[in-house]
Structure formats: structure tokens, C-alpha cells
Design an enzyme around this catalytic site. Sequence first.
Site, PDB file in Angstrom:
ATOM      1  N   ILE A   1      -2.204  -2.718   7.081  1.00  0.00           N
ATOM      2  CA  ILE A   1      -1.372  -3.087   5.932  1.00  0.00           C
ATOM      3  C   ILE A   1      -0.185  -2.146   5.814  1.00  0.00           C
ATOM      4  O   ILE A   1       0.957  -2.578   5.593  1.00  0.00           O
ATOM      5  CB  ILE A   1      -2.206  -3.091   4.639  1.00  0.00           C
ATOM      6  CG1 ILE A   1      -3.357  -4.091   4.750  1.00  0.00           C
ATOM      7  CG2 ILE A   1      -1.334  -3.425   3.438  1.00  0.00           C
ATOM      8  CD1 ILE A   1      -4.307  -4.059   3.575  1.00  0.00           C
ATOM      9  N   ASP A   2      -0.417  -0.852   5.946  1.00  0.00           N
ATOM     10  CA  ASP A   2       0.678   0.115   5.889  1.00  0.00           C
ATOM     11  C   ASP A   2       1.747  -0.193   6.938  1.00  0.00           C
ATOM     12  O   ASP A   2       2.943  -0.246   6.642  1.00  0.00           O
ATOM     13  CB  ASP A   2       0.141   1.529   6.130  1.00  0.00           C
ATOM     14  CG  ASP A   2      -0.340   2.207   4.864  1.00  0.00           C
ATOM     15  OD1 ASP A   2       0.063   1.787   3.765  1.00  0.00           O
ATOM     16  OD2 ASP A   2      -1.131   3.156   4.965  1.00  0.00           O
ATOM     17  N   LEU A   3       1.316  -0.343   8.177  1.00  0.00           N
ATOM     18  CA  LEU A   3       2.270  -0.543   9.260  1.00  0.00           C
ATOM     19  C   LEU A   3       3.009  -1.864   9.114  1.00  0.00           C
ATOM     20  O   LEU A   3       4.230  -1.936   9.360  1.00  0.00           O
ATOM     21  CB  LEU A   3       1.549  -0.474  10.603  1.00  0.00           C
ATOM     22  CG  LEU A   3       0.986   0.907  10.965  1.00  0.00           C
ATOM     23  CD1 LEU A   3       0.057   0.811  12.168  1.00  0.00           C
ATOM     24  CD2 LEU A   3       2.111   1.899  11.240  1.00  0.00           C
TER      25      LEU A   3
ATOM     26  N   ASP B   1      -3.956   2.052   2.069  1.00  0.00           N
ATOM     27  CA  ASP B   1      -4.305   0.954   2.957  1.00  0.00           C
ATOM     28  C   ASP B   1      -5.753   0.478   2.798  1.00  0.00           C
ATOM     29  O   ASP B   1      -5.993  -0.720   2.596  1.00  0.00           O
ATOM     30  CB  ASP B   1      -4.005   1.366   4.407  1.00  0.00           C
ATOM     31  CG  ASP B   1      -4.188   0.241   5.394  1.00  0.00           C
ATOM     32  OD1 ASP B   1      -5.336  -0.156   5.651  1.00  0.00           O
ATOM     33  OD2 ASP B   1      -3.177  -0.234   5.940  1.00  0.00           O
TER      34      ASP B   1
ATOM     35  N   GLY C   1       5.605  -1.520   6.371  1.00  0.00           N
ATOM     36  CA  GLY C   1       6.780  -0.815   6.869  1.00  0.00           C
ATOM     37  C   GLY C   1       7.703  -1.722   7.656  1.00  0.00           C
ATOM     38  O   GLY C   1       8.932  -1.646   7.538  1.00  0.00           O
TER      39      GLY C   1
END
Length: 368
Positions: A173-175, A145, A178
Site C-alpha cells: 500500500i505504501d509503495l 501500511d 507513492g
Amino acid sequence: MGVPAMSFEPLSGIRVVDVTSSLAGPSCTQLLASLGADVVKVEPPGGDHARTWGPPFVDGEGAMFLASNAGKRSLVVDLSTPEGLEELLRLVDRADVVVQSLRPGAAEKHGIDAETLRARRSELVYCSIGAFGSKGPLRDQPGYDPLLQAASGIMSVTGVDEMPPVRVGVSLIDLSTGLWAAFAIVAALERGGGATIEVSLYETALWLLSYQIVGYFATGEAPGREGSAFAQIAPYQVFPTRDGELMIVAGNDKLFRGLCGVLGLPEDDRFRTNPDRVGHRAELSALIEERTRGWGTAELLDALVAAGIPASPVRDVGEAAEHEQTHALGILQRLAGFTTVAQPFSVDGERIVHRSPPPRLDDYEPDG
């Protein structure tokens, strides 16, 4: 504490093989699990490295792991061995969805890429979560991220000019990646017939910057850092009070007039419209700050709320977690010795919660 039964489980009967780690992939499959899917988390010997990310830890497990892996079962598989690969393929043969976030080239190396698995099971929905995507000069590079926050330009619009580049304080960004992966998977399941889905941290980051990118191509000028302010609206930032700070959002002319009424600011042609206010942001901010410094935080907040002006104190995470609004929404969920956040939506008045705690390493037991 037991997990309440839910009536909304649209993915009940869907089997998901989760070959992901860190945060983007696990948050995707955790969402699928909370919607009723049966998710088996395939972990290498030693487990997902996010288990060891900390402190803080709860019973030896990292907070990030606990926050993104509820509702799953864990199966340790060594993909470097023929036996491990065969064990994974047995799961795939019964699965509806495979999600993987291996380093570039690793899925092909182990023979679990989309082409191979969908040749084996054509109706499979196969989702790859990558760093930079499958095309272009950066396709073979791994990423996390904060690296993508730097590479995409997000760091260039975060913080203030007087400071070095900083990351956004959450793994945005990760969340978000997902969420996009889960959205695409559910859409593919609804269509039927299988699908090969690709999402990447880089593409998500560019999407998060969509209005900045539109502005860049319109003007040729890259946006900069604005601190708590918003480049396109003023006043729209944190202002100091006598004993703290308030975020004040006067997003249109009516709200600005209301703010002026509360603070006793006279009419001024420099600030008549939002473009005027943005063009004279420094002068306007100085005038507002001069007035807000004379108020106590609670006193000013009450006055602004009474006038219909959006405003909030700047809380820390603990204050937000303990706030009565948080508890009124029922979004906090107690799971096996720790408190986590349930899904941020309700259906027919029912909060979507996690159906079981995160798995202990290798707790999988075959069905039947």
C-alpha cells in the site's frame, strides 16, 4: 561508485519540498528525484524515524530509508519553532512542488496546509499523502501500511483459512500510494497552474482490491483467502514437487491442455473450461499435485517451459536478487556502500537510476 549521467530527466529544474517520512511519501519523491527533480527532504530534529528502522542497517541507516530516499538533500527543520517555519517557507517560496505526509491536522497546525501555501504561491503543486483521506469518520486517524491492510480487507484475502490474518510480505500500500502521488504530481505539472492533490493509503488499498470489490457487489459475497491460488482461475497456484515447489499458471484452456499433456492427465469433462475448473478446484488440484510430486523441481520446470506453460520455482529474496535475469536487466544499483534497486523502467534503452545516494542527516547546502 559514481552515478551514471542520464539523458532522460524530464523534471530537471523542478524543485520539490519533501515533508514526508516512512515509505509512501519518500518513495514518491525518490521517483521524482530520479526523473531529474531537485528534492529537499525536510526532516525533524533526529531525522526521519525510518532511519532507525532495523536491522538491517548500513552505516547506521535503516534499509527502508536507504531504499526510498536516494537523490535527495536533507534539511533538519523544527516546525514547532517560528524560525523553523520561516526556514521551510523560504524553501516553499522557490518550490514547484510540496509533498507532505504529516499526521492529520498537523499541516494546518503548523500553517503549511494547501490553502495557506497556495495562497502564498498559487502555481504550487501541493500533494497530501494521508492515511484514510480527508473526509469520512476515519479522516482524523493516522495509519501505517499493515493497519491499512487490516482496515481495507487486504488481510482477509491474504494467506490461508487455517492461519491467523497475515500482512502481505511487502509494503504494497505504501509503495503503490507513492506511485499514485508521483503520477498525479507529474500530471499536474504537465497541466500547469498549480494543484491541490490528495492521496491516501486507504484509497490505494481499495484500488488494489478493485476486482474483489467488483465481485463483491456483483454477488454480495466477500472473497476469502486462497493461499497461493487465484479465485477466478484454475489451476493457478503453487504445487509441491519431489524436492521443492513450483508456481504453475495455466491461465486459459490452451495452457491447461498443455499442462495435462506434460503431466499425463486424461481429458475430463469436469475441467473442460475455466469456470468448470474453478468449480472443481479441489479435485483438480489434488490430481495435479499427485502428478507433480513425482517430478523433481528442475525437471518439471524444464518440461513446462518447453511446453509453453508459465511456471517458476518459489525463490527467496536472495535467490531472486542473485538471479542472472535480475543482473541482465541492470536494475540493481550500487550507491555509496550498499546495493539498491533502481527504477523499474527504462526509456529509449536507458535504465532510470538514482542520481545520488540517500542524504546524510542535514546535509543541505543552499544553492548559489
